[in-house]
Design an enzyme around this catalytic site. Structure first.
Site, PDB file in Angstrom:
ATOM      1  N   LYS A 202       1.003  -0.977  -0.341  1.00  0.00           N
ATOM      2  CA  LYS A 202      -0.226   0.265  -0.246  1.00  0.00           C
ATOM      3  C   LYS A 202       1.075   0.933  -0.030  1.00  0.00           C
ATOM      4  O   LYS A 202       1.658   1.347   1.324  1.00  0.00           O
ATOM      5  CB  LYS A 202      -0.913  -0.049   1.127  1.00  0.00           C
ATOM      6  CG  LYS A 202      -1.632   0.881   0.888  1.00  0.00           C
ATOM      7  CD  LYS A 202      -2.374   1.473   1.879  1.00  0.00           C
ATOM      8  CE  LYS A 202      -3.287   2.596   2.422  1.00  0.00           C
ATOM      9  NZ  LYS A 202      -4.050   2.683   4.186  1.00  0.00           N
TER      10      LYS A 202
ATOM     11  N   LYS B   2      -2.304  -1.270  -3.660  1.00  0.00           N
ATOM     12  CA  LYS B   2      -2.994  -0.563  -3.436  1.00  0.00           C
ATOM     13  C   LYS B   2      -2.539   0.843  -3.794  1.00  0.00           C
ATOM     14  O   LYS B   2      -1.945   1.218  -2.852  1.00  0.00           O
ATOM     15  CB  LYS B   2      -4.164  -0.056  -2.639  1.00  0.00           C
ATOM     16  CG  LYS B   2      -4.231   0.712  -1.475  1.00  0.00           C
ATOM     17  CD  LYS B   2      -5.105   0.240  -0.413  1.00  0.00           C
ATOM     18  CE  LYS B   2      -5.033   2.153   0.150  1.00  0.00           C
ATOM     19  NZ  LYS B   2      -5.991   1.921   0.891  1.00  0.00           N
TER      20      LYS B   2
HETATM   21  C1  PBG Z   1      -7.858   2.398   6.232  1.00  0.00           C
HETATM   22  C2  PBG Z   1      -8.243   2.820   4.123  1.00  0.00           C
HETATM   23  C3  PBG Z   1      -7.641   3.452   4.096  1.00  0.00           C
HETATM   24  C4  PBG Z   1      -8.628   3.025   2.212  1.00  0.00           C
HETATM   25  C5  PBG Z   1      -8.468   2.089   2.494  1.00  0.00           C
HETATM   26  N1  PBG Z   1      -8.290   1.681   3.821  1.00  0.00           N
HETATM   27  C6  PBG Z   1      -7.261   5.042   3.436  1.00  0.00           C
HETATM   28  C7  PBG Z   1      -6.201   5.841   4.149  1.00  0.00           C
HETATM   29  O1  PBG Z   1      -5.602   4.663   3.724  1.00  0.00           O
HETATM   30  O2  PBG Z   1      -5.747   6.493   4.130  1.00  0.00           O
HETATM   31  C8  PBG Z   1      -8.770   3.714   0.534  1.00  0.00           C
HETATM   32  C9  PBG Z   1      -9.379   3.692  -0.055  1.00  0.00           C
HETATM   33  C10 PBG Z   1      -9.173   3.884  -1.436  1.00  0.00           C
HETATM   34  O3  PBG Z   1      -8.882   5.291  -1.910  1.00  0.00           O
HETATM   35  O4  PBG Z   1     -10.638   4.195  -1.892  1.00  0.00           O
HETATM   36  N2  PBG Z   1      -5.685   2.758   6.211  1.00  0.00           N
HETATM   37 ZN    ZN Z   2      -5.912   3.507   8.401  1.00  0.00          ZN
END
Ligand code: PBG
Ligand code: ZN
Length: 347
Positions: free
Chosen positions: A213, A266
């Site tokens: 991520k 992601k």
């Molecule tokens: C929680 C999470 C996030 C997303 C998925 N799980 C937000 C972040 O990390 O700030 C983002 C998904 C999206 O932007 O559609 N940690």
């Molecule tokens: Zn988070």
């Protein structure tokens, strides 16, 4: 003598053309045959935002067509999608009531909180729907970070891992089919797996790590929907830098070794090389990519400006994920694809 109709140079007409590829894709059916894999409804996972205001049903301005639901509004909405072939959802809880957030994100696994109530309600209403839960603390912490912090604002790894593993186990106990930790804090996959084993849940719970991520600019609309903007600082100390290909590969390998059952990459569009790497490093595992909120909102914005046709660009982007090696796609376009996949494919 030259005339204006006679070119000075006339190439010879080639007598031998070595290759005509067009014979292979001149018909819509042929163009589908040329796809190594085709999109189908079973590979789509739809994100659901669930708040603690039971009757809420609010459109998120920065996330076109996506709503946040209270528990009382969720079932009728999901019912329409299930009847169109929806197979899987991923749940995000959003505490909106005053005073719910604290430094440890205690509300994440409140038995009366939105996620645990939603797991139970969805299971009852749709016994065959596959229920995944995003596991993170950022929606529930007063500081908006994904873990527990030391006083200096840095991540307290041990406390964070302990808390995140507890939340994951509690979601699984409530009936979640899959837990997907998105915090990226080191060590949580091992702790969650051990927690699932200790509670006799590991054999019926899929552990899907957000292993690669990246931090970046594509999560803004999600943070509007989930009210999870960090108060101070950013997530750069615990989510990957965009150039960090080696770190992504190491995180993928590490999470496999710690017992994950699948991996998420992601965002997607700007990280197709990482999806491809994951498909090689994790070739024996289901690989999921997350077409995140900013990617989705950008395509909508481009379509509104007349730059692209929405359906065509949605297919083109999602075919890219398949080419790169994704088997599953978390996508805000899921409701549209449930309709589009009943229509002729735009190829
Ligand atoms: C929680 C999470 C996030 C997303 C998925 N799980 C937000 C972040 O990390 O700030 C983002 C998904 C999206 O932007 O559609 N940690
Ligand atoms: Zn988070």
């Amino acid at each position: 003598m030259t005339s204006k109709h006679t070119a000075e140079y006339l190439p010879e007409v080639p007598t031998e053309i070595s290759s005509i590829l067009q014979g292979g894709y001149n018909h819509p059916l042929l163009r589908e045959w040329q796809h190594e894999r085709l999109l189908n409804k079973k590979m789509f996972i739809f994100p659901l935002f669930i708040s603690d205001i039971p009757d809420e049903e609010t459109l998120i301005p920065s996330l076109p067509n996506i709503k946040r639901f209270g528990i009382n509004k969720l079932i009728p909405y999901v019912s329409k999608l299930v009847s169109k072939g929806l197979k899987s959802v991923i749940l995000f809880g959003v505490p909106l009531k005053e005073g719910v957030k604290d430094s440890e994100g205690s509300a994440a696994d409140d038995p009366q909180g939105p996620v645990i109530l939603a797991i139970k309600a969805l299971k009852l209403a749709f016994p065959d729907l596959y229920i995944m839960c995003d596991v993170c603390l950022c929606e529930y912490t007063s500081h908006g970070h994904c873990g527990v912090l030391f006083e200096d604002g840095s991540i307290n790894t041990k406390q964070s891992v302990r808390r995140i593993a507890a939340v994951a186990v509690n979601y699984a106990k409530a009936g979640a089919n899959c837990v997907a930790p998105s915090d990226m804090i080191d060590g949580r996959i091992k702790a969650i797996k051990q927690g699932l084993i200790d509670n006799d849940l590991a054999h019926k719970t899929f552990l899907m790590s957000y292993a690669a991520k990246f931090s970046g600019s594509l999560y803004g609309p999600f943070r509007d929907a989930a009210c999870s903007q960090p108060g101070k600082g950013d997530r750069k100390a615990y989510q990957l830098p965009s150039g960090g290909k080696g770190l992504a590969r190491r995180a993928l390998i590490r999470d496999l070794n710690e017992g994950t059952d699948g991996v998420i990459v992601k965002p997607s569009t700007f990280y197709l090389d990482i999806v491809k790497d994951a498909s090689i490093i994790c070739q024996d595992y289901p690989i999921c990519c997350y077409h995140v909120s900013g990617e989705y909102a950008m395509l909508h914005a481009a379509a509104e400006k007349g730059i692209v046709d929405l359906k065509s660009i949605a297919f083109e982007s999602h075919y890219g994920f398949l080419r790169a090696g994704a088997k599953l796609i978390i996508s805000y376009f899921t409701p549209e694809f449930l309709d589009w996949l009943d229509e002729p494919t735009p190829v």
